[in-house]
Structures are given as C-alpha cells and as structure tokens.
Scaffold this motif. Structure first.
Motif, short mmCIF file in Angstrom:
data_model
loop_
_atom_site.label_atom_id
_atom_site.label_comp_id
_atom_site.label_asym_id
_atom_site.label_seq_id
_atom_site.Cartn_x
_atom_site.Cartn_y
_atom_site.Cartn_z
N ILE A 60 0.92 -1.28 0.02
CA ILE A 60 0.04 -0.06 0.01
C ILE A 60 0.84 1.30 -0.07
N GLN A 61 0.47 2.21 -0.73
CA GLN A 61 1.40 3.27 -0.92
C GLN A 61 0.73 4.20 -0.28
N ASN A 62 1.55 5.03 0.86
CA ASN A 62 1.01 5.85 2.00
C ASN A 62 1.56 7.10 1.57
N TYR A 63 2.84 7.24 0.89
CA TYR A 63 3.61 8.41 0.51
C TYR A 63 3.68 8.69 -0.72
N PHE A 64 3.36 10.10 -1.02
CA PHE A 64 3.33 10.36 -2.47
C PHE A 64 4.35 11.70 -2.71
N LEU A 65 5.11 11.71 -3.78
CA LEU A 65 5.74 12.76 -4.19
C LEU A 65 4.83 13.67 -5.21
N ILE A 66 4.45 14.60 -4.58
CA ILE A 66 3.61 15.65 -5.18
C ILE A 66 4.10 16.81 -6.11
N ALA A 67 3.59 16.78 -7.32
CA ALA A 67 4.14 17.64 -8.67
C ALA A 67 3.55 18.70 -8.73
N GLY A 68 2.10 18.82 -8.48
CA GLY A 68 1.16 19.77 -8.48
C GLY A 68 -0.23 19.68 -7.71
N CYS A 69 -0.96 20.73 -7.49
CA CYS A 69 -2.26 20.62 -6.71
C CYS A 69 -3.37 21.59 -7.58
N PHE A 70 -4.41 20.92 -7.74
CA PHE A 70 -5.30 21.79 -8.84
C PHE A 70 -6.66 21.91 -8.27
N GLU A 71 -7.26 23.10 -8.55
CA GLU A 71 -8.98 23.04 -8.24
C GLU A 71 -9.62 22.28 -9.21
N TYR A 72 -9.08 22.35 -10.33
CA TYR A 72 -10.10 21.49 -11.47
C TYR A 72 -9.43 20.49 -11.88
N LYS A 73 -10.34 19.39 -11.95
CA LYS A 73 -9.83 17.88 -12.32
C LYS A 73 -9.15 17.96 -13.63
N GLU A 74 -9.71 18.59 -14.68
CA GLU A 74 -9.24 18.60 -16.11
C GLU A 74 -7.65 19.15 -16.12
N ASN A 75 -7.15 19.99 -15.02
CA ASN A 75 -5.92 20.25 -15.23
C ASN A 75 -4.97 19.30 -14.31
N ALA A 76 -5.61 18.77 -13.61
CA ALA A 76 -4.91 17.45 -12.97
C ALA A 76 -4.91 16.46 -13.65
N ASP A 77 -5.91 16.19 -14.67
CA ASP A 77 -5.74 14.93 -15.67
C ASP A 77 -4.62 15.39 -16.53
N LYS A 78 -4.51 16.69 -16.96
CA LYS A 78 -3.49 17.10 -18.09
C LYS A 78 -1.94 16.66 -17.55
N LEU A 79 -1.86 17.11 -16.10
CA LEU A 79 -0.46 17.02 -15.75
C LEU A 79 -0.17 15.52 -15.33
N CYS A 80 -1.10 14.91 -15.07
CA CYS A 80 -1.12 13.33 -14.74
C CYS A 80 -0.54 12.59 -15.91
N GLU A 81 -1.47 12.96 -17.21
CA GLU A 81 -1.06 12.28 -18.36
C GLU A 81 0.50 12.48 -18.64
N LYS A 82 0.92 13.76 -18.81
CA LYS A 82 2.07 14.18 -19.00
C LYS A 82 3.15 13.32 -18.11
N LEU A 83 3.36 13.26 -16.93
CA LEU A 83 3.98 12.71 -16.24
C LEU A 83 3.85 11.16 -16.46
N GLN A 84 2.93 10.56 -16.72
CA GLN A 84 2.97 9.14 -17.27
C GLN A 84 3.67 9.10 -18.42
N ARG A 85 3.44 9.86 -19.36
CA ARG A 85 4.30 9.86 -20.80
C ARG A 85 5.83 9.95 -20.23
N GLN A 86 6.30 10.72 -19.20
CA GLN A 86 7.53 10.64 -18.89
C GLN A 86 8.13 9.57 -18.09
#
Length: 136
Positions: A60-86
């Motif tokens: 179980i992963q309890n600790y996370f390295l945070i790259a960004g924090c967003f109010e809108y889920k669309e923005n969070a989805d974009k960054l998440c996809e970018k990081l996954q491509r990396q």
C-alpha cells in the motif's frame, strides 16, 4: 424364318443388355478417426535463457511525491498524463472536497519517500516537490 428372326432378336437383345454398364458397388466410406489435439511440452534446451519473473508488489502506497495541486480535475488530468508519458507512476489523489493532488510516484514507507524526494528535488524544475502522507 421365324426361328431366324427370334434368333436375331435374341442376339441383338443380348448384345444390347451386355453393353450397359454394370452397377458398380458404392465405395465404403469409413468414419473419420477423431484425434484429440494434444500439446506436447517442448524440451527446454540448456542454451535457452529463462526470464526471471519479478514478483508483483502489493504494498500500500501511503507516501506520495506531489508535482502539483489543482482545483479543476481537468488540469490535474493533463499533468497526470504528461507525467505518465515521462515514465512516472503518476496518480491523482483527491484532497478534501475540491483539490486534486498529482503525484510523481507513491511509496509504502516514509523513509523511501524522503529518499526519493531528495533525489527528485535535485532535478531542474522539480525543486518545489513535496511529500504527502495519505490517510488510507
């Protein structure tokens, strides 16, 4: 003369009957033999290299390295996809009701998380990365 005519007719009849094809017996058809498909194991040669199977971690992963924090889920989805491509194992973590944290990676222990945090902060543009402890 009658005998000659009867004799000629009988001979013609005999010739005509003998010219017909004789009925040929039907060929005997045997039922097809059903062969079950069997897979024979292939012998393993000594030269073949067997790949080592790595066990799947179900930690179980309890600790996370945070790259960004967003109010809108669309923005969070974009960054998440970018990081996954990396190549990161990026995830979106819901924080309170209206904030979405985007992580680089997750870790089961605080020690592993802090070690990774020190390494990632050395990279340009990732100096503001921080460690988040999930309440799972």
């Amino acid at each position: 003369m009658k005998t000659n005519c009867i004799w000629i007719l009988a001979t013609l009849f005999g010739i005509l009957v003998s010219c017909k094809e004789k009925p040929q017996p039907l060929p005997v058809v045997e039922a097809p033999v059903v062969v079950k498909d069997t897979v024979e194991p292939t012998p393993v040669e000594e030269e073949q290299v067997i790949e080592e199977v790595k066990p799947v971690k179900n930690e179980i992963q309890n600790y996370f390295l945070i790259a960004g924090c967003f109010e809108y889920k669309e923005n969070a989805d974009k960054l998440c996809e970018k990081l996954q491509r990396q190549g990161y194992d990026s995830k979106i973590i819901t924080y309170f009701e209206n904030l979405y944290l985007v992580s680089y990676n997750g870790f089961p222990t605080r020690k592993e998380g802090l070690t990774a945090l020190k390494e990632i902060r050395k990279e340009p543009g990732k100096e503001k990365t921080w460690l988040y402890k999930s309440e799972n």
